[in-house]
Design an enzyme around this catalytic site. Structure first.
Site, short mmCIF file in Angstrom:
data_model
loop_
_atom_site.label_atom_id
_atom_site.label_comp_id
_atom_site.label_asym_id
_atom_site.label_seq_id
_atom_site.Cartn_x
_atom_site.Cartn_y
_atom_site.Cartn_z
CG HIS A 149 28.27 94.88 50.21
ND1 HIS A 149 27.32 93.89 50.33
CD2 HIS A 149 28.82 95.03 51.45
CE1 HIS A 149 27.28 93.47 51.59
NE2 HIS A 149 28.17 94.14 52.28
CG ASP A 150 31.14 92.47 52.33
OD1 ASP A 150 31.85 93.49 52.25
OD2 ASP A 150 30.53 92.14 53.35
CE LYS A 153 34.07 91.93 54.67
NZ LYS A 153 33.07 91.89 55.76
CG HIS A 178 36.58 94.20 51.91
ND1 HIS A 178 36.76 94.70 53.17
CD2 HIS A 178 35.29 94.49 51.59
CE1 HIS A 178 35.66 95.27 53.59
NE2 HIS A 178 34.74 95.17 52.65
CG HIS A 203 30.84 98.54 50.92
ND1 HIS A 203 31.68 98.14 49.90
CD2 HIS A 203 31.11 97.73 51.97
CE1 HIS A 203 32.43 97.13 50.32
NE2 HIS A 203 32.12 96.87 51.58
CG ASP A 232 28.21 96.57 55.37
OD1 ASP A 232 28.06 95.36 55.60
OD2 ASP A 232 29.32 97.13 55.34
#
Length: 278
Positions: A149-150, A153, A178, A203, A232
């Site tokens: 999900h990240d 970044k 992001h 998200h 999260d």
């Protein structure tokens, strides 16, 4: 005590190690100023609580995610097989330990936050998925999406990610990109379902429309993205970051159910907190 790991998920101190003055000083030099212990008196022999996944599974998952993120930065490629193996190991442990309450007990250093956070979000999201009685394939997609999900970044400058005080408006614009960046990278890499892509870009959407990037409302947000959103935020609240100390689980519970409840799917939020060790 709880296990303490380095940025690659390797042990610095194993759970159950007796803390000496030398160990404490060394941990303080590494900016680790607190940790959980099972008993102040060794003769009490209080066992650590059972987590919902095995410690070795968590450590291996953190290492795998760190390798995947490194590969994306160096070659632009994503090792989907490694991710699927990681997701399957998490799901296997969850099914085996479904009666345990979630315990987020790993000690995270600032430089491995993204990796351990991604794993914790995947564990929490998968746990919610099991209580929703999702199929193995749905759990796999949910877990893969949570692990990645990240990924966007990696395109955010480190000085913004690690800034010890609030971001200014320009920095906020950068970090808010992001989800789009992660979606684009996963789509470019190929091999990921529309569900995984939806998690990457949605998200940070909020149930009441206050999220970003598209300000979706309620059921317009993919259900799996709504699950990952809860995971999260909970893990972020209960983690030490450069700009804040970790909140206790009971404080995170109050924030999410009283102060920010409009941002989450109410049924999923209730299901989550029914299975967390507050």
């Amino acid at each position: 005590s709880q296990g303490i790991y380095n940025a690659r998920g390797a042990f610095l101190l194993r759970k159950g190690t007796r803390l000496t003055e030398q160990y404490v000083k060394r941990l303080q030099k590494m900016n680790i100023h607190s940790l959980s212990v099972t008993a102040l008196q060794p003769h009490l022999n209080v066992p650590p609580p059972d987590d919902i996944i095995l410690e070795k599974t968590r450590i291996k998952a953190i290492d795998n995610v760190s390798h995947v993120f490194d590969d994306v930065q160096t070659s632009g490629k994503i090792n989907t097989n490694l991710l699927k193996d990681t997701a399957e190991s998490i799901i296997f442990d969850l099914i085996q330990n479904r009666n345990n309450l979630l315990q987020i007990t790993d000690m995270r250093l600032h430089d491995n936050y993204t990796f351990s956070h991604s794993v914790n979000v995947a564990v929490i999201a998968s746990m919610i998925g099991t209580f929703c009685h999702y199929s193995k394939q749905n759990l796999l997609e949910l877990t893969l999406g949570a692990l990645m999900h990240d990924i966007g970044k990696i395109f955010v400058p480190e000085n913004i990610l690690q800034k010890p005080y609030p971001l200014n408006s320009e920095e906020t614009v950068v970090i808010n990109r992001h989800p789009h960046a992660g979606f684009a990278k996963l789509k470019e890499a190929g091999g990921f379902s529309d569900t995984v892509l939806a998690i990457a870009i949605q998200h940070h959407e909020r149930f009441d429309g206050s999220g970003y990037p598209h300000h979706y409302v309620g059921s317009d947000i993919h259900r799996f993205a709504r699950i990952v959103s809860i995971a999260d935020v909970y893990d972020a609240l209960t983690s030490n970051r450069p700009y804040k100390r970790a909140y206790r689980p009971d404080i995170a519970y109050k924030i999410m159910t009283q102060c920010s409840c409009a941002g989450f799917d109410p049924d999923l939020l209730k299901l989550f907190f029914a299975n967390v060790a507050i």
